[in-house]
Design a protein around this motif. Structure first.
Motif, PDB file in Angstrom:
ATOM      1  N   ALA A  27       0.823  -1.218   0.000  1.00  0.00           N
ATOM      2  CA  ALA A  27       0.000   0.000   0.000  1.00  0.00           C
ATOM      3  C   ALA A  27       0.850   1.258   0.000  1.00  0.00           C
ATOM      4  CB  ALA A  27      -0.933  -0.010   1.211  1.00  0.00           C
ATOM      5  N   SER A  28       2.029   1.203   0.613  1.00  0.00           N
ATOM      6  CA  SER A  28       2.891   2.393   0.651  1.00  0.00           C
ATOM      7  C   SER A  28       3.393   2.748  -0.743  1.00  0.00           C
ATOM      8  CB  SER A  28       4.072   2.154   1.595  1.00  0.00           C
ATOM      9  OG  SER A  28       3.610   1.964   2.916  1.00  0.00           O
ATOM     10  N   ALA A  29       3.764   1.733  -1.536  1.00  0.00           N
ATOM     11  CA  ALA A  29       4.173   1.991  -2.914  1.00  0.00           C
ATOM     12  C   ALA A  29       2.993   2.490  -3.736  1.00  0.00           C
ATOM     13  CB  ALA A  29       4.758   0.727  -3.530  1.00  0.00           C
ATOM     14  N   GLN A  77       1.025  -6.986  -4.677  1.00  0.00           N
ATOM     15  CA  GLN A  77       1.272  -7.030  -3.230  1.00  0.00           C
ATOM     16  C   GLN A  77       0.096  -6.441  -2.463  1.00  0.00           C
ATOM     17  OE1 GLN A  77       4.823  -4.679  -3.192  1.00  0.00           O
ATOM     18  NE2 GLN A  77       6.211  -6.447  -3.216  1.00  0.00           N
ATOM     19  N   HIS A  78      -0.370  -5.300  -2.935  1.00  0.00           N
ATOM     20  CA  HIS A  78      -1.472  -4.585  -2.290  1.00  0.00           C
ATOM     21  C   HIS A  78      -2.728  -5.451  -2.252  1.00  0.00           C
ATOM     22  CE1 HIS A  78      -3.944  -1.194  -1.116  1.00  0.00           C
ATOM     23  NE2 HIS A  78      -4.624  -1.199  -2.244  1.00  0.00           N
ATOM     24  N   THR A  79      -3.023  -6.121  -3.358  1.00  0.00           N
ATOM     25  CA  THR A  79      -4.217  -6.952  -3.439  1.00  0.00           C
ATOM     26  C   THR A  79      -4.084  -8.187  -2.555  1.00  0.00           C
ATOM     27  OG1 THR A  79      -4.533  -6.183  -5.712  1.00  0.00           O
ATOM     28  CG2 THR A  79      -5.781  -8.121  -5.030  1.00  0.00           C
ATOM     29  N   GLY A 123      -7.017  -7.337  -0.141  1.00  0.00           N
ATOM     30  CA  GLY A 123      -8.261  -7.862  -0.670  1.00  0.00           C
ATOM     31  C   GLY A 123      -8.631  -7.371  -2.053  1.00  0.00           C
ATOM     32  N   VAL A 124      -9.741  -7.925  -2.547  1.00  0.00           N
ATOM     33  CA  VAL A 124     -10.148  -7.741  -3.932  1.00  0.00           C
ATOM     34  C   VAL A 124     -10.518  -6.288  -4.245  1.00  0.00           C
ATOM     35  CG1 VAL A 124     -11.875  -8.373  -5.666  1.00  0.00           C
ATOM     36  CG2 VAL A 124     -10.885 -10.135  -4.185  1.00  0.00           C
ATOM     37  N   THR A 125     -11.431  -5.714  -3.477  1.00  0.00           N
ATOM     38  CA  THR A 125     -11.930  -4.383  -3.843  1.00  0.00           C
ATOM     39  C   THR A 125     -10.855  -3.301  -3.754  1.00  0.00           C
ATOM     40  OG1 THR A 125     -14.152  -5.029  -3.127  1.00  0.00           O
ATOM     41  CG2 THR A 125     -13.746  -2.694  -3.455  1.00  0.00           C
ATOM     42  N   PRO A 181      -0.288 -18.168  -1.281  1.00  0.00           N
ATOM     43  CA  PRO A 181      -1.386 -17.928  -0.332  1.00  0.00           C
ATOM     44  C   PRO A 181      -2.138 -16.650  -0.720  1.00  0.00           C
ATOM     45  CG  PRO A 181       0.608 -18.535   0.844  1.00  0.00           C
ATOM     46  CD  PRO A 181       1.012 -18.347  -0.589  1.00  0.00           C
ATOM     47  N   ARG A 182      -3.438 -16.701  -0.704  1.00  0.00           N
ATOM     48  CA  ARG A 182      -4.309 -15.581  -1.040  1.00  0.00           C
ATOM     49  C   ARG A 182      -4.257 -15.182  -2.511  1.00  0.00           C
ATOM     50  NH1 ARG A 182      -3.546 -11.360   4.086  1.00  0.00           N
ATOM     51  NH2 ARG A 182      -4.254 -12.792   5.709  1.00  0.00           N
ATOM     52  N   SER A 183      -3.657 -16.000  -3.369  1.00  0.00           N
ATOM     53  CA  SER A 183      -3.581 -15.628  -4.784  1.00  0.00           C
ATOM     54  C   SER A 183      -4.955 -15.569  -5.437  1.00  0.00           C
ATOM     55  CB  SER A 183      -2.677 -16.596  -5.550  1.00  0.00           C
ATOM     56  OG  SER A 183      -3.184 -17.919  -5.498  1.00  0.00           O
ATOM     57  N   SER A 184      -5.950 -16.223  -4.826  1.00  0.00           N
ATOM     58  CA  SER A 184      -7.306 -16.131  -5.373  1.00  0.00           C
ATOM     59  C   SER A 184      -7.815 -14.692  -5.344  1.00  0.00           C
ATOM     60  CB  SER A 184      -8.261 -17.035  -4.595  1.00  0.00           C
ATOM     61  OG  SER A 184      -8.320 -16.675  -3.229  1.00  0.00           O
ATOM     62  N   ARG A 185      -7.328 -13.903  -4.388  1.00  0.00           N
ATOM     63  CA  ARG A 185      -7.706 -12.483  -4.352  1.00  0.00           C
ATOM     64  C   ARG A 185      -7.248 -11.780  -5.626  1.00  0.00           C
ATOM     65  NH1 ARG A 185      -6.119 -10.193   1.712  1.00  0.00           N
ATOM     66  NH2 ARG A 185      -7.723 -11.348   2.880  1.00  0.00           N
ATOM     67  N   VAL A 186      -6.043 -12.080  -6.038  1.00  0.00           N
ATOM     68  CA  VAL A 186      -5.481 -11.437  -7.224  1.00  0.00           C
ATOM     69  C   VAL A 186      -6.244 -11.853  -8.471  1.00  0.00           C
ATOM     70  CG1 VAL A 186      -3.403 -11.197  -8.643  1.00  0.00           C
ATOM     71  CG2 VAL A 186      -3.207 -11.245  -6.148  1.00  0.00           C
ATOM     72  N   ALA A 187      -6.544 -13.149  -8.588  1.00  0.00           N
ATOM     73  CA  ALA A 187      -7.290 -13.631  -9.746  1.00  0.00           C
ATOM     74  C   ALA A 187      -8.677 -13.002  -9.802  1.00  0.00           C
ATOM     75  CB  ALA A 187      -7.392 -15.150  -9.694  1.00  0.00           C
ATOM     76  N   SER A 188      -9.335 -12.892  -8.653  1.00  0.00           N
ATOM     77  CA  SER A 188     -10.672 -12.286  -8.616  1.00  0.00           C
ATOM     78  C   SER A 188     -10.621 -10.807  -8.973  1.00  0.00           C
ATOM     79  CB  SER A 188     -11.295 -12.475  -7.229  1.00  0.00           C
ATOM     80  OG  SER A 188     -11.493 -13.830  -6.935  1.00  0.00           O
TER      81      SER A 188
END
Length: 310
Positions: A81-83, A142-144, A148-150, A181-188
């Motif tokens: 988020a900082s970047a 990284q941020h996603t 999260g998705v939104t 881990p959590r890569s489904s967030r990125v795909a969504s």
């Protein structure tokens, strides 16, 4: 504050570290006295700032903390988020409690009172007004992953709209984390991204509607029967004459009465062409179910009026 410390702070955007202050004769006790007197702000462990307007606002304070992190950790770069913030992208939906950094020598994540520090990517950093940062494609992924998705869609939309990267670059960055881990967030998030959205509010409207089964086409030009340009709407409900407009209110605050009159004439022209206009505001976005309900109500009106709908 003496001249030496003031000069040090002025040379570093109002910041300095405890070690730097010690080099010009300032002890931690002396710095603590300045903090109590209100002439310094203790941003985090070993990091101080001269008070200014930025300190009072979450975004400004976070950017100061980012600059401070780059002072404390030479060779580091901003990440997550900082970047995203340093790149001028929206950080909607994120609480800026920590600054995110990346360093090449780390093997595991390190958390301190003020910083979350990960290993940096192999990509060359980009330079921002705040300092070195991960490239946009990597920072967005990284941020996603972290938030999260939104929040990811909002930032990705803005990055594409501003031309900071291409869709192909974003696709490739997302593909590299498949199976993480959590890569489904990125795909969504990737499935929802559309760089045609021009604001955070428009991105949120589109995400809410899509997740509720409503397909919106952004930034659609409307023309009358003769082909003359009538206006461009934020969204058109696909296959229908239902237009959705998001009112951020900024243009009305800036232009006042003239903007309101122009918008009323534009809406009248849209209705004259057989379009039904649904208006949404920030207040509506706090109740996602209401957004979909209002769009569907507009669709029902269009159907009752006999307007062409899918």
């Amino acid at each position: 504050m003496d001249v030496a410390l003031r000069h040090l702070a002025d040379s570093q955007a109002g910041l300095f570290t405890t070690a730097q202050a010690a080099a010009v004769g300032w002890s931690t006790d002396a710095l603590a006295c300045e903090v109590r007197a209100g002439t310094l702000v203790h941003l985090g462990r070993a990091l101080y700032a001269v008070p200014g307007p930025d300190v009072a606002h979450p975004e400004g304070r976070h950017l100061l903390l980012c600059r401070g992190g780059l002072l404390l950790y030479p060779g580091a770069r901003l990440s997550h988020a900082s970047a995203v913030l340093a790149l001028g992208l929206p950080w909607w939906g994120v609480q800026l409690k920590h600054a995110y950094l990346a360093r090449p020598e780390l093997r595991h994540q390190v958390r301190t009172q003020s910083f979350v520090i990960d290993r940096c990517s192999d990509a060359a950093p980009v330079q921002t007004a705040v300092g070195a940062a991960e490239p946009p494609d990597i920072a967005l992924v990284q941020h996603t992953l972290a938030h999260g998705v939104t929040p990811g869609v909002v930032a990705m939309d803005a990055a594409l709209h501003k031309g900071l990267l291409t869709r192909a670059m974003l696709d490739a960055a997302c593909a590299r984390v498949n199976g993480w881990p959590r890569s489904s967030r990125v795909a969504s998030a990737l499935a929802l991204v559309d760089g045609r959205s021009e604001s955070v509010g428009e991105s949120l409207v589109r995400v809410i509607a899509t997740l509720d089964g409503l397909e919106l086409d952004p930034q659609v030009e409307i023309r009358d029967a003769s082909g003359a340009f009538v206006g461009r709407v934020d969204f058109l409900l696909r296959g229908t004459r239902v237009a959705i407009e998001f009112d951020g209110l900024v243009k009305y605050r800036v232009d006042g009465h003239d903007a309101l009159v122009a918008e009323k004439r534009r809406e009248d022209a849209l209705r004259a062409c057989g379009y039904f206009v649904v208006r949404l505001t920030w207040a509506d976005l706090h109740r996602p179910g209401l957004v979909a309900a209002r769009i569907r109500a507009g669709l029902s009106l269009a159907r009752r009026a006999g307007a062409p709908v899918a």
